[in-house]
Design a protein around this motif. Structure first.
Motif, PDB file in Angstrom:
ATOM      1  N   VAL A 190       0.920  -1.285   0.074  1.00 46.39           N
ATOM      2  CA  VAL A 190      -0.034   0.075  -0.069  1.00 46.39           C
ATOM      3  C   VAL A 190       0.653   1.210   0.099  1.00 46.39           C
ATOM      4  CG1 VAL A 190      -1.749   1.296   1.262  1.00 46.39           C
ATOM      5  CG2 VAL A 190      -2.043  -1.268   0.984  1.00 46.39           C
ATOM      6  N   SER A 191       0.575   2.215  -0.889  1.00 47.24           N
ATOM      7  CA  SER A 191       1.098   3.442  -1.204  1.00 47.24           C
ATOM      8  C   SER A 191       0.501   4.428  -0.411  1.00 47.24           C
ATOM      9  CB  SER A 191       1.225   3.858  -2.347  1.00 47.24           C
ATOM     10  OG  SER A 191       1.937   5.109  -2.653  1.00 47.24           O
ATOM     11  N   VAL A 192       1.049   5.019   0.820  1.00 44.47           N
ATOM     12  CA  VAL A 192       0.322   5.889   1.546  1.00 44.47           C
ATOM     13  C   VAL A 192       0.459   7.138   1.548  1.00 44.47           C
ATOM     14  CG1 VAL A 192      -0.479   6.142   4.231  1.00 44.47           C
ATOM     15  CG2 VAL A 192       0.436   3.911   3.387  1.00 44.47           C
ATOM     16  N   ALA A 223      12.613   1.333 -13.878  1.00 46.17           N
ATOM     17  CA  ALA A 223      12.802   0.703 -15.338  1.00 46.17           C
ATOM     18  C   ALA A 223      11.836   1.219 -16.342  1.00 46.17           C
ATOM     19  CB  ALA A 223      13.054  -0.739 -15.486  1.00 46.17           C
ATOM     20  N   GLU A 224      10.603   1.435 -15.671  1.00 48.19           N
ATOM     21  CA  GLU A 224       9.519   1.788 -16.368  1.00 48.19           C
ATOM     22  C   GLU A 224       8.526   2.600 -15.582  1.00 48.19           C
ATOM     23  OE1 GLU A 224       8.280  -1.739 -19.576  1.00 48.19           O
ATOM     24  OE2 GLU A 224       7.733  -1.788 -17.534  1.00 48.19           O
ATOM     25  N   MET A 225       7.802   3.641 -16.059  1.00 50.13           N
ATOM     26  CA  MET A 225       6.716   4.217 -15.061  1.00 50.13           C
ATOM     27  C   MET A 225       5.408   3.962 -15.618  1.00 50.13           C
ATOM     28  SD  MET A 225       8.349   7.760 -13.840  1.00 50.13           S
ATOM     29  CE  MET A 225       7.037   7.776 -12.389  1.00 50.13           C
ATOM     30  N   PHE A 275      13.149  -4.021  -9.840  1.00 46.44           N
ATOM     31  CA  PHE A 275      12.643  -2.905 -10.443  1.00 46.44           C
ATOM     32  C   PHE A 275      11.251  -2.159 -10.152  1.00 46.44           C
ATOM     33  CE2 PHE A 275      15.507  -5.287 -13.428  1.00 46.44           C
ATOM     34  CZ  PHE A 275      16.558  -4.368 -13.654  1.00 46.44           C
ATOM     35  N   ILE A 276      11.135  -1.076 -10.455  1.00 47.18           N
ATOM     36  CA  ILE A 276       9.817  -0.384 -10.428  1.00 47.18           C
ATOM     37  C   ILE A 276       9.374  -0.612 -11.973  1.00 47.18           C
ATOM     38  CG2 ILE A 276       8.312   1.672 -10.226  1.00 47.18           C
ATOM     39  CD1 ILE A 276       8.756   0.628  -7.612  1.00 47.18           C
ATOM     40  N   ALA A 277       8.408  -1.579 -12.197  1.00 50.30           N
ATOM     41  CA  ALA A 277       8.258  -1.687 -13.560  1.00 50.30           C
ATOM     42  C   ALA A 277       6.774  -2.017 -14.007  1.00 50.30           C
ATOM     43  CB  ALA A 277       9.303  -2.510 -14.364  1.00 50.30           C
ATOM     44  N   PRO A 296       3.489  -0.266  -9.984  1.00 53.35           N
ATOM     45  CA  PRO A 296       2.391   0.474  -9.286  1.00 53.35           C
ATOM     46  C   PRO A 296       1.416   0.929 -10.440  1.00 53.35           C
ATOM     47  CG  PRO A 296       4.356   1.790  -9.801  1.00 53.35           C
ATOM     48  CD  PRO A 296       4.700   0.490 -10.231  1.00 53.35           C
ATOM     49  N   GLY A 297       0.477   1.809 -10.282  1.00 51.44           N
ATOM     50  CA  GLY A 297      -0.519   1.992 -11.407  1.00 51.44           C
ATOM     51  C   GLY A 297      -1.527   0.747 -11.278  1.00 51.44           C
ATOM     52  N   VAL A 298      -2.100   0.341 -10.096  1.00 56.58           N
ATOM     53  CA  VAL A 298      -2.940  -0.651  -9.981  1.00 56.58           C
ATOM     54  C   VAL A 298      -4.238  -0.236  -9.339  1.00 56.58           C
ATOM     55  CG1 VAL A 298      -3.530  -3.009  -8.841  1.00 56.58           C
ATOM     56  CG2 VAL A 298      -0.819  -2.276  -9.762  1.00 56.58           C
ATOM     57  N   GLY A 299      -5.474  -0.703 -10.069  1.00 55.59           N
ATOM     58  CA  GLY A 299      -6.763  -0.510  -9.602  1.00 55.59           C
ATOM     59  C   GLY A 299      -7.720  -1.127 -10.102  1.00 55.59           C
ATOM     60  N   GLY A 326      -2.656  11.674 -15.850  1.00 54.01           N
ATOM     61  CA  GLY A 326      -1.578  10.723 -16.186  1.00 54.01           C
ATOM     62  C   GLY A 326      -1.312   9.219 -15.735  1.00 54.01           C
ATOM     63  N   GLN A 327      -2.038   9.246 -14.511  1.00 52.38           N
ATOM     64  CA  GLN A 327      -1.697   7.827 -13.955  1.00 52.38           C
ATOM     65  C   GLN A 327      -2.570   6.957 -14.782  1.00 52.38           C
ATOM     66  OE1 GLN A 327      -0.212   5.577 -12.857  1.00 52.38           O
ATOM     67  NE2 GLN A 327      -0.298   5.609 -10.509  1.00 52.38           N
ATOM     68  N   GLN A 328      -2.135   5.669 -15.063  1.00 57.77           N
ATOM     69  CA  GLN A 328      -2.983   4.575 -15.643  1.00 57.77           C
ATOM     70  C   GLN A 328      -3.076   3.392 -14.849  1.00 57.77           C
ATOM     71  OE1 GLN A 328      -1.829   5.465 -20.317  1.00 57.77           O
ATOM     72  NE2 GLN A 328      -0.042   4.802 -19.036  1.00 57.77           N
ATOM     73  N   TYR A 329      -4.240   2.759 -14.771  1.00 62.54           N
ATOM     74  CA  TYR A 329      -4.489   1.770 -13.868  1.00 62.54           C
ATOM     75  C   TYR A 329      -4.698   0.573 -14.757  1.00 62.54           C
ATOM     76  CZ  TYR A 329      -4.842   5.032  -9.996  1.00 62.54           C
ATOM     77  OH  TYR A 329      -4.598   5.851  -9.213  1.00 62.54           O
ATOM     78  N   ARG A 330      -4.018  -0.744 -14.199  1.00 59.55           N
ATOM     79  CA  ARG A 330      -4.208  -2.082 -14.412  1.00 59.55           C
ATOM     80  C   ARG A 330      -5.021  -2.805 -13.498  1.00 59.55           C
ATOM     81  NH1 ARG A 330       0.729  -4.367 -17.275  1.00 59.55           N
ATOM     82  NH2 ARG A 330       1.831  -3.575 -15.542  1.00 59.55           N
ATOM     83  N   ILE A 350       1.217  -2.252  -6.256  1.00 53.48           N
ATOM     84  CA  ILE A 350       1.391  -1.161  -5.446  1.00 53.48           C
ATOM     85  C   ILE A 350       0.069  -0.352  -5.517  1.00 53.48           C
ATOM     86  CG2 ILE A 350       2.561   0.993  -4.763  1.00 53.48           C
ATOM     87  CD1 ILE A 350       5.240  -0.229  -5.857  1.00 53.48           C
ATOM     88  N   VAL A 351      -0.602  -0.228  -4.636  1.00 54.60           N
ATOM     89  CA  VAL A 351      -1.877   0.477  -4.619  1.00 54.60           C
ATOM     90  C   VAL A 351      -2.099   1.690  -3.636  1.00 54.60           C
ATOM     91  CG1 VAL A 351      -4.591   0.107  -4.548  1.00 54.60           C
ATOM     92  CG2 VAL A 351      -3.074  -1.925  -5.289  1.00 54.60           C
ATOM     93  N   GLY A 352      -2.512   2.688  -4.021  1.00 52.88           N
ATOM     94  CA  GLY A 352      -2.584   4.095  -3.096  1.00 52.88           C
ATOM     95  C   GLY A 352      -3.820   4.251  -2.972  1.00 52.88           C
ATOM     96  N   ARG A 353      -4.613   5.241  -3.922  1.00 50.02           N
ATOM     97  CA  ARG A 353      -5.845   5.842  -3.580  1.00 50.02           C
ATOM     98  C   ARG A 353      -7.078   4.540  -3.919  1.00 50.02           C
ATOM     99  NH1 ARG A 353      -4.548  10.403  -7.889  1.00 50.02           N
ATOM    100  NH2 ARG A 353      -2.995   8.954  -8.278  1.00 50.02           N
ATOM    101  N   GLY A 354      -6.662   3.570  -4.688  1.00 47.55           N
ATOM    102  CA  GLY A 354      -7.623   2.371  -4.917  1.00 47.55           C
ATOM    103  C   GLY A 354      -8.123   1.870  -3.291  1.00 47.55           C
TER     104      GLY A 354
HETATM  105  P1  BMP Z   1      -2.233   5.566  -6.819  1.00 50.32           P
HETATM  106  O1  BMP Z   1      -2.491   4.046  -6.603  1.00 50.32           O
HETATM  107  O2  BMP Z   1      -2.809   6.325  -5.895  1.00 50.32           O
HETATM  108  O3  BMP Z   1      -2.211   6.127  -8.053  1.00 50.32           O
HETATM  109  O4  BMP Z   1      -0.609   5.804  -6.316  1.00 50.32           O
HETATM  110  C1  BMP Z   1       0.485   5.284  -6.976  1.00 50.32           C
HETATM  111  C2  BMP Z   1       1.888   5.530  -6.415  1.00 50.32           C
HETATM  112  O5  BMP Z   1       3.087   4.886  -6.990  1.00 50.32           O
HETATM  113  C3  BMP Z   1       2.126   6.944  -6.129  1.00 50.32           C
HETATM  114  O6  BMP Z   1       2.843   6.806  -4.772  1.00 50.32           O
HETATM  115  C4  BMP Z   1       3.216   7.295  -7.140  1.00 50.32           C
HETATM  116  O7  BMP Z   1       4.244   8.189  -6.671  1.00 50.32           O
HETATM  117  C5  BMP Z   1       3.910   5.795  -7.276  1.00 50.32           C
HETATM  118  N1  BMP Z   1       4.308   5.711  -8.715  1.00 50.32           N
HETATM  119  C6  BMP Z   1       3.504   5.500  -9.718  1.00 50.32           C
HETATM  120  O8  BMP Z   1       2.409   5.599  -9.535  1.00 50.32           O
HETATM  121  N2  BMP Z   1       3.882   5.084 -11.178  1.00 50.32           N
HETATM  122  C7  BMP Z   1       5.393   4.705 -11.167  1.00 50.32           C
HETATM  123  O9  BMP Z   1       5.715   4.376 -12.153  1.00 50.32           O
HETATM  124  C8  BMP Z   1       6.044   5.098 -10.293  1.00 50.32           C
HETATM  125  C9  BMP Z   1       5.580   5.271  -8.899  1.00 50.32           C
HETATM  126  O10 BMP Z   1       6.606   5.121  -7.742  1.00 50.32           O
END
Ligand code: BMP
Length: 272
Positions: A35-37, A148-150, A179-181, A204-207, A216-220, A235-239
């Protein structure tokens, strides 16, 4: 392929103590959920962590978002980490020369290296960013993830950039644990997979709801991330905590939902 094996059995592929700790924690708690707080008040920060603690393998922080930070927050975070058995990852995204990142990692108000098991860095400055951070983190048994990827729309982290990131990581296996990927990296950068190459992929980018956040955030879904793309940790934050940061009952329910979705996808992955 290593990611088709159970998390617990992969611990032996790693020399870095933090990589082992994360894999063993995932296995013990049967959770690949992080969880991303990302909240601004210490009381919300700590109460969300206390609520999700039983369901997660890892808590990811952006400590510099807190507007009322004191050392006491770190003391309480570490206490929760022991009580609920989770790993701490400060998502600092270092991106400077070796000397500067070593200072940013060890010093300042936050002294990240003193409490965060894992941190991360952009590979953009080249290998010296790894050696700079390793000079502080390795003696403490810490681990590093390279970005490695965002997850964002239009991210520049693709093609030869991602390949170079993987090659840099392979040359620093004692400190770079993964990696973050958005997918596995074994076949990226030209080398065939070996057991040695068992990088941890935190994604990250999970919802489970919206496909984006309008910024700009994209969720899978956990299934897409873990089963289809072979990532190890979602890694899940606001979800999970949404807008109502005080509703701990709802936060627990959401954490359980993501934990189950992540674990089901993993079980399906290792059963093939
Ligand atoms: P959320 O699930 O609320 O969108 O949060 C995603 C978290 O992961 C945020 O803390 C953001 O900084 C981080 N993050 C991301 O979303 N994408 C990336 O490619 C790398 C990240 O660290």
């Amino acid at each position: 392929r290593s990611h088709l094996k159970p998390y617990g059995s992969r611990a032996e592929n790693h020399r870095n103590p933090t990589a082992k700790l994360l894999l063993e924690t995932i296995e013990r708690k049967q959770s690949n959920l992080a969880v991303s707080v990302d909240v601004t008040k210490s009381c919300d920060f700590l109460s969300i962590i206390d609520a999700v603690g039983p369901f997660v393998c890892l808590v990811k922080t952006h400590i510099d978002i807190l507007e009322d930070f004191t050392q006491d927050v770190i003391f309480k975070l570490q206490k929760l980490s022991v009580e609920h058995d989770f790993v701490i990852f400060e998502d600092r995204k270092f991106a400077d020369i070796g000397n500067t990142v070593a200072l940013q990692y060890s010093s300042g108000i936050y002294r990240i290296a003193s409490w965060s098991h894992i941190t991360n860095a952009h590979p953009v400055p080249g290998p010296s960013i790894i050696s700079g951070l390793a000079s502080v983190g390795l003696p403490l048994g810490r681990g590093l993830l390279l970005l490695a990827e965002m997850s964002t729309e239009g991210a520049l982290t693709e093609g030869s950039y991602t390949e170079s990131a993987v090659r840099m990581a392979r040359r620093h296996r004692e400190f770079v644990i993964g990696f973050i990927a958005q997918r596995r990296m074994e076949n990226v950068g030209g080398s065939a997979e070996t057991e040695e190459d068992d990088f941890l992929i935190l994604s990250p980018g999970v919802g489970l709801g919206a496909r984006g956040d309008g910024m700009g955030q994209q969720y899978r879904t956990p299934r897409e991330v873990v089963l289809e793309s072979g990532c190890d940790v979602i890694i899940v934050g606001r979800g999970i905590y949404g807008k109502d940061l005080k509703d701990t009952e709802k936060i627990r329910t959401q954490a359980t939902r993501y934990k189950e979705a992540g674990w089901e996808a993993y079980q399906e992955r290792i059963s093939v």
